[in-house]
Design a protein around this motif. Structure first.
Motif: not given
Length: 264
Positions: A138-149, A199-204, A223-232
């Protein structure tokens, strides 16, 4: 084959760079050649730098740093990592550095001196690598790049992707809404905030509303979202295209049009 490249302070021309093959060592300091230190030398002419300040050792596709100063901590920054860094304590030997692009920062008599070290060579699994049969992972992070979020996440990360200092304040919901209006005309503070919470819920990073327990409001979500997104590497500099309302190049315009259309 050369695997590590050292860029001396103030020297940007490729001919001034120092290339190290696996097993090579480079000693740096105010007067490294005037000592019994072995290996190649890099002179950093500053009275606040030790005569033998440190040593870089090339190890295949990565490198290690020895801090030969017994009193001063060195910092190795990741210029692409939104403030990511490691500290090498006084006297620490052979500290492995995990960054592809790194900057060694030396405190020197009230100044901060730095020079870059690159480790551009990488080893990857080949297509012929054996993979056992069975259920897919299962994918670690499921993000759809076509979505508004995802556009909201890119706008939130934009300052760091454009090399803003790590202490720079993140954009507010109002600022994000204004930034997104070229591709999302109906963007508003409340809509942007909803996407941030989603996003905070989706990325746990926080539980879903039906799972959340009553308690004090959580701070630091952005801050947590940016840190997680850039770190991974969930967001890359190339993803800034989703924020573009118009692009001059025809090929880029086509890509932007499809991304914008998906957001509406």
């Amino acid at each position: 084959m050369h695997s590590i490249v050292v860029v001396p302070p103030g020297r940007t021309r490729p001919g001034d760079h120092l290339s190290l093959a696996s097993g090579d060592r480079l000693v740096f300091g105010r007067d490294p050649a005037g000592t019994e230190a072995s290996g190649r030398h890099l002179v950093i002419a500053h009275e606040g730098v030790s005569r033998i300040a440190g040593e870089i050792s090339a190890q295949g596709t990565f490198w290690t740093l020895s801090n030969l100063n017994r009193r001063q901590t060195y910092v190795v920054e990741n210029p692409e990592g939104a403030g990511e860094h490691i500290k090498v304590a006084p006297g620490r030997l052979e500290a492995p550095v995990p960054f592809e692009f790194a900057r060694i920062v030396l405190p020197a008599a009230g100044e901060l001196l730095g020079f870059d070290v690159w480790a551009p060579q990488h080893d990857y699994l080949g297509e012929e690598s054996w993979v056992p049969d069975g259920a897919t992972t299962v994918a670690a992070f499921s993000l759809d790049r076509t979505k508004r979020y995802f556009a909201v996440l890119v706008a939130l990360c934009e300052p760091r992707l454009r090399d803003a200092p790590p202490h720079t304040a993140l954009p507010t919901a109002e600022e994000l809404a204004e930034r997104l209006r070229p591709v999302w005309p109906a963007a508003s503070r409340s809509a942007v905030q909803w996407n941030i919470n989603y996003l905070a819920v989706k990325l746990r990073l926080k539980p879903a509303p039906e799972e959340a327990e009553s308690g004090p409001r959580r701070n630091g979500t952005k801050e947590a979202l940016v840190s997680l997104a850039l770190r991974f590497d969930l967001v890359h500099e190339d993803d800034l295209i989703v924020l573009a309302s118009s692009v001059s190049a025809a090929s880029a315009a086509s890509t932007a049009a499809s991304a914008i259309g998906a957001l509406r």
